[in-house]
Scaffold this motif. Structure first.
Motif, short mmCIF file in Angstrom:
data_model
loop_
_atom_site.label_atom_id
_atom_site.label_comp_id
_atom_site.label_asym_id
_atom_site.label_seq_id
_atom_site.Cartn_x
_atom_site.Cartn_y
_atom_site.Cartn_z
N ARG A 509 0.95 -1.26 0.10
CA ARG A 509 0.01 -0.06 -0.01
C ARG A 509 0.95 1.09 0.03
N GLU A 510 0.18 2.50 -0.38
CA GLU A 510 0.87 3.45 -0.60
C GLU A 510 2.51 3.17 -1.45
N LEU A 511 2.09 2.40 -2.30
CA LEU A 511 3.45 2.37 -2.95
C LEU A 511 3.39 3.72 -4.12
N ILE A 512 4.80 3.80 -4.36
CA ILE A 512 4.80 5.03 -4.98
C ILE A 512 4.85 4.81 -6.65
N VAL A 513 4.12 5.65 -7.17
CA VAL A 513 3.76 5.29 -8.74
C VAL A 513 3.96 6.55 -9.47
N GLY A 514 3.97 6.81 -10.54
CA GLY A 514 3.99 7.67 -11.44
C GLY A 514 5.19 7.92 -12.30
N ARG A 515 5.31 8.98 -13.35
CA ARG A 515 6.31 9.18 -13.84
C ARG A 515 7.19 8.03 -14.55
N GLU A 516 6.31 7.09 -15.33
CA GLU A 516 6.94 5.95 -15.91
C GLU A 516 7.76 6.44 -17.17
N ASP A 517 7.34 7.70 -17.64
CA ASP A 517 7.71 8.10 -18.80
C ASP A 517 9.22 8.81 -18.94
N THR A 533 2.14 8.48 -16.52
CA THR A 533 2.76 9.82 -16.60
C THR A 533 2.49 10.96 -15.65
N GLY A 534 1.45 10.45 -14.54
CA GLY A 534 1.22 11.36 -13.77
C GLY A 534 2.39 11.64 -12.80
N ASP A 535 2.21 12.74 -11.83
CA ASP A 535 3.05 12.99 -10.80
C ASP A 535 3.29 11.73 -9.97
N TYR A 536 4.47 11.77 -9.24
CA TYR A 536 4.70 10.64 -8.28
C TYR A 536 3.52 10.84 -7.23
N ALA A 537 3.26 9.89 -6.60
CA ALA A 537 2.28 9.92 -5.76
C ALA A 537 2.24 8.41 -4.97
N ASN A 538 1.71 8.30 -3.47
CA ASN A 538 1.82 7.03 -2.86
C ASN A 538 0.52 6.66 -3.00
N GLU A 539 -0.11 6.16 -4.17
CA GLU A 539 -1.26 5.65 -4.52
C GLU A 539 -1.29 4.22 -4.69
N GLY A 540 -0.16 3.48 -5.01
CA GLY A 540 -0.18 2.10 -5.56
C GLY A 540 -0.53 1.19 -4.49
N SER A 542 -0.92 -2.90 -3.93
CA SER A 542 -0.56 -4.60 -4.74
C SER A 542 -1.33 -5.57 -3.71
N ARG A 543 -1.65 -6.88 -4.29
CA ARG A 543 -1.95 -8.07 -3.45
C ARG A 543 -1.20 -9.34 -4.26
N ILE A 544 -0.55 -9.89 -3.56
CA ILE A 544 0.12 -11.11 -3.85
C ILE A 544 -0.09 -12.19 -3.04
N ARG A 572 -2.55 -2.09 -8.60
CA ARG A 572 -3.49 -1.07 -8.92
C ARG A 572 -2.74 0.33 -8.51
N ASP A 573 -2.47 0.98 -9.64
CA ASP A 573 -1.58 2.11 -9.49
C ASP A 573 -2.27 3.40 -8.94
N ARG A 574 -3.35 3.51 -9.51
CA ARG A 574 -4.16 4.79 -9.04
C ARG A 574 -5.41 4.32 -8.70
N GLU A 575 -6.17 4.98 -7.64
CA GLU A 575 -7.56 4.75 -7.20
C GLU A 575 -8.49 4.41 -8.44
N ALA A 576 -8.55 5.39 -9.33
CA ALA A 576 -9.56 5.02 -10.34
C ALA A 576 -8.96 3.97 -11.55
N ASP A 577 -8.00 3.54 -11.36
CA ASP A 577 -7.72 2.31 -12.38
C ASP A 577 -8.07 1.03 -11.66
N PRO A 578 -8.26 0.09 -12.62
CA PRO A 578 -8.46 -1.30 -12.36
C PRO A 578 -7.56 -2.12 -11.70
N TRP A 579 -7.59 -3.13 -11.03
CA TRP A 579 -6.71 -3.96 -10.83
C TRP A 579 -6.22 -4.97 -12.01
#
Lengths: 708, 248
Positions: A509-517, A533-540, A542-544, A572-579
């Motif tokens: 949780r709170e995985l850092i996502v964004g700026r993959e470009d 390509t969004g700004d860095y955020a602790n929004e990611g 994961s479930r394994i 799931r990178d962003r809250e609005a994204d699907p898993w």
């Protein structure tokens, strides 16, 4: 070609070797022997001894396969006790002794390549030099040398581990729920371990093969000290460069070298001490090209690091021990692109570990108290015009951590609660604190079976670049974190047999996502599909989930291993994204391995591997950009899978023993496969056709090694 | 990372041989169109399979398409070049405003999608996601930047200097074209063909001469070739001719 391996055999100090002894089977009725009980002068890494739950803190019995360092007993030529060592606070530790690594088929003598046979390790695409642990990303796991972090585990593309296996006593793999001793990670741990076993005479090794040449020498200094040195240089560049190069472009295939010097010993008072220096340098270049001088670098990659450290283990009163390690070094990664593009990350680093430990004993709990300090002055430059605007910045990073752990036994249960507190400070005016509770409960279900339940929190701070205001970072970032849980059931039903089943889970949780470009250094394949390509955020998040199983047998001249990992890794990178399935999701990874001592110096081995193909996102659309005259793909949100990976490896070793030395010739046939394995999906220039990148064809690797 | 770099390097130059529907060029008659005016845009389409397609054009600011914006849809055609008028409806800014000019060639049987583009400006801003359900071969989507301001600079024009006669199989034929107008330092030429391939390409900015080498395939046939010139000043000009390859 990038998975070619070299023969890095293990130099044992006392040739000529004895005939293979009886395998060091672990007696079912003596489970204590399966603990990592070190020989009296073994390295005693703190996670293996201070809170050892076995009630012989003062003089644990020497392990059957661990010779007395000063004894005349020659170590076994073939040690087949591959794993099973574990420590109380690490519920799942899989250990490979260096002797075993030497002849494992497929590993070609390399220390960490051998670890890739174990459950929990998934196969990276293209066999590149990264470790995928339990469905996490390569950068989520960490590599340590005796508990001190090193930035790199493999030379470029997994050709070889950066530390010569001859200097190691064992490689420990902790796929999850590592003890509080380890931190700043979200995945697993690989701990390369040395010991304090002194050579009884001057020894040496010289080995050559298709890829590299290695020289090692060990020299006793008096009765209580020794020095060991090793140098290694690859020359696959000399072989492959002409093959890969064209008339107007020179591909300088990867070349690397590394070296280690280690001076160690023990005082009469029982303090074990060590000074060690190691360095590693990798380079890869493509030069020449259209309208360019032949030596003009078009693409260049470099990775260099060095470490120097001092370490001491000191016995204290009342069963306490002290471990002190001070380490310094420098890390450098470079990327050059065409004439004016350069990216660089560099950092002088400083590390300090001070740990006090006391083993569990009747009437008193085991304790471990430690300080784990890291500091670095991290500087980065990304100035590659083809990859966007230039960035530059840096910061001083101070990251002390304190940890504590207790071991308490109540009847058949052993409780090991622990906590780790990580502080992280940048001179950009930013600081973070992360508290990580962890715990293990071990239940001895019977004399041959035990169950280990573990749960714990791990965390990883953002990088300097991710928070630096000068590089469009997000100064509000916090730790990424993951809760790890596992339940390891292990049994030793018969002499020489053991089996283990470990369900596990990891919830990030709170995985850092964004700026993959952004242009960035990465250890695995780059992000695939639509980039975030969004700004860095602790929004990611994961479930394994998964289950690991390992069956191993060590009987007579046979050694066999069957490992399997079932898992599912989603993100799931962003809250609005699907898993979606994570890039490294591999539902099933199977390895079957057998090695046979055929007498008269022959050792034969075979390995088979199966792995579910990685997910990828097919191209569902494309746009022709007329300004750049290139196509931009649109990737489907739903993923498909590459075909499964199937490959076999065969290995034969023949050793000739002479009066003062021995010669070993080895031949390994790697990547025997019915059809070429698809490693990465690629597309035609217009993205109209799938043109998958397949793996390397079968390769014979021949090596010679002399030991004296 | 090395493996990926090698993968990236393995592609080489973009392919010059076209085997499917492709929007090759969109050449506005004015490099900078005046806001609100009508500007003719000439579109070159490679249609080697002679599909019955319709062409649509629309222009949007980079960020999003304006509500009420228009989309121009041509009649079904199976040719290789068509000119459409495009209205430029973005507000006039003191400085030049960059637009994205979109061109879509789509099989006529899927032309109902164009109504959706007309109705929904969001779809026009991100047409790729709408087209995701279609087979890749059934459409060709292209985009380019187009500056809208007060100026009205005439684009370069390309005149084909020498049309090669029928080429023999496996032969290499030099084709020269001359650009009339001013070329910028960044002028480039892009040759394409539906038969054979192109090898060497050079542009002499001083003389305006474009020199390309056509490599005939090993089998005879008839196709079409293009040279697309980006004049380095924002203008685009094209020339096209029929290619015939015969046996020796």
């Amino acid at each position: 070609m990038w998975t070619l391996l070299s023969v890095i055999a293990t130099a044992e100090p006392t040739p000529p070797p004895e005939p293979p002894p009886a395998p060091s089977d672990q007696a079912p009725a003596e489970p204590a022997q399966t603990e990592a009980a070190p020989p009296p002068l073994a390295p005693v890494p703190s996670e293996t001894t201070p809170n050892e739950p076995v009630a012989e803190p003062a003089a644990p019995p020497p392990e059957k396969d661990a010779p007395e360092p000063f004894s005349e007993e020659a170590p076994a030529a073939l040690e087949v006790t591959v794993s099973g060592k574990r420590t109380p606070s690490d519920p799942t530790v899989r250990v490979l002794e260096s002797d075993v690594i030497r002849t494992l088929p497929g590993a070609n003598g390399d220390a960490v390549r051998a670890v890739q046979n174990l459950p929990g390790v998934l196969r990276p695409p293209l066999g590149v030099g990264s470790i995928l642990v339990r469905g996490t990303a390569p950068e989520d796991s960490a590599t340590f040398l005796d508990g001190g972090r090193i930035p790199l585990v493999f030379h470029f593309s997994g050709l070889s581990t950066v530390v010569n296996a001859d200097l190691l006593s064992e490689v420990a793999f902790l796929p999850g729920n590592a003890s509080v001793r380890f931190g700043r990670l979200l995945g697993g741990v690989i701990d390369l371990r040395t010991d304090f076993e002194l050579p009884e005479s001057s020894t040496g090794t010289l080995s050559v093969d298709f890829i590299q040449a290695t020289a090692r020498a060990a020299q006793p200094i008096g009765e209580r000290a020794a020095i060991v040195a090793s140098v290694r240089r690859s020359y696959i560049d000399a072989i492959l460069t002409p093959v890969l190069s064209s008339a107007d472009m020179a591909v300088r295939a990867p070349r690397y070298y590394d070296g280690q010097v280690r001076l160690f010993g023990e005082t009469r008072a029982g303090t074990r001490w060590e000074f060690m220096a190691l360095g590693s340098d990798d380079a890869f270049r493509i030069a020449g090209g259209d309208d360019q001088p032949p030596d003009a670098i078009q693409i260049g990659l470099g990775t260099t690091f060095w470490r120097a450290r001092g370490r001491a283990f000191q016995p204290l009163d009342n069963g306490w021990q002290s471990e002190t390690m001070l380490m310094t070094g420098h890390d450098l990664q470079t990327f050059t692109f065409e004439v004016d593009g350069r990216a660089e990350e560099r950092a002088p680093v400083l590390g300090l570990r001070q740990e006090f430990g006391r083993p569990l004993a009747p009437g008193r709990p085991g304790l471990r108290l430690g300080l784990d300090f890291e500091g670095s002055d991290e500087q980065f430059v990304y100035d590659v015009p083809s990859f966007g605007p230039a960035e530059a910045g840096g910061a001083l990073r101070i990251a002390p951590a304190a940890y504590a752990e207790a071991t308490v036994r109540t009847g058949p249960l052993t409780w090991i609660p622990g906590v780790r507190a990580d502080y992280w400070w940048l001179d950009l005016g930013k600081s973070l604190v992360h508290i990580e509770p962890r715990g293990v409960v071990r239940a001895e279900l019977s004399a041959i079976t035990d169950l280990r339940l573990a749960a714990g929190l791990t965390g990883k701070a953002p990088t300097v670049r991710q928070v630096h205001p000068g590089s469009d970072g997000n100064p509000d970032l916090g730790h990424s974190e993951a809760w790890q849980v596992s339940a390891a059931l292990e049994t030793r039903p018969a002499r020489g047999w053991s089996a283990e089943v470990t369900p596990f889970g990891s919830f990030g949780r709170e995985l850092i996502v964004g700026r993959e470009d952004r242009l960035q250094f990465f250890s695995g394949p780059p992000p695939a599909g639509e980039l975030d390509t969004g700004d860095y955020a602790n929004e990611g998040v994961s479930r394994i989930f998964g289950v690991e199983s390992l069956v191993r047998v060590s009987r007579g001249r046979w050694f066999g291993l069957l490992s399997a990992t079932w898992s599912r890794s989603e993100r799931r990178d962003r809250e609005a994204d699907p898993w979606t399935l994570f890039t490294y999701d591999q539902p099933l990874a199977l390895t079957a391995l057998a090695s046979f001592d055929a007498n008269k110096g022959w050792q034969l081995g075979v390995r088979g591997r199966y792995g579910t193909g990685n997910p990828y996102h097919p191209v569902s659309g494309r746009t022709f950009d007329l300004d750049s005259r290139t196509y931009f793909p649109t990737f489907s949100e739903t993923s498909e899978r590459l075909p499964p990976f199937i490959a076999f490896d065969l290995r034969a070793d023949k050793t000739w023993t002479f009066r003062t030395w021995e010669l070993t010739a080895s031949l390994e046939l790697q990547n025997l496969t019915p059809v070429p394995n698809v490693e990465i999906m690629a597309w035609s220039d217009d993205y109209g056709e799938e043109e998958p990148l397949v793996g390397i064809p079968p390769i014979p690797v021949f090596g010679l090694r002399g030991d004296w | 990372m090395i493996s990926v770099l090698l993968l990236a390097c393995s592609g080489g130059n973009p392919a010059t041989t076209l085997d499917g529907l492709t929007v090759l060029a969109m050449a506005p008659e004015q490099v900078e169109a005046a806001s609100g005016s009508l500007a003719n845009v000439t579109v070159d389409v490679a249609n080697p399979l002679e599909q019955n397609v319709r062409l649509a054009l629309w222009a949007c600011p980079f960020s999003a398409c304006d509500e009420g914006g228009e989309i121009w849809v041509g009649e079904p055609f199976a040719g290789h070049q068509v000119a459409l008028p495009v209205s430029v409806l973005v507000p006039v800014a003191p400085e030049a405003t960059p637009l994205t000019l979109w061109g879509l060639a789509i099989e006529n049987e899927h032309a109902d999608l164009l109504d959706e583009f007309q109705a929904d400006s969001d779809l026009r801003a991100d047409p790729g996601s709408t087209l995701e359900a279609l087979p890749l071969a059934s459409y060709a989507l292209a985009r380019r930047t187009w500056t809208v301001g007060m100026g009205a600079t005439a684009p370069a024009a390309v005149a084909l200097n020498r049309v090669p006669e029928a080429a023999q199989v496996d032969a290499e034929v030099s084709v020269l074209a001359t650009v009339t107008g001013t070329l910028g330092d960044e002028a480039t030429a892009w040759p394409y063909t539906t038969l054979g391939a192109f090898a060497e390409v050079s542009v002499d900015v001083e003389s305006g001469q474009v020199d390309v080498t056509f490599v005939a395939p090993p089998e005879p046939g008839v196709g079409r070739a293009w040279i697309v010139v980006e004049d380095g000043n924002g203008g685009t000009a094209t020339v096209s001719w029929e290619v015939e390859v015969v046996r020796r």
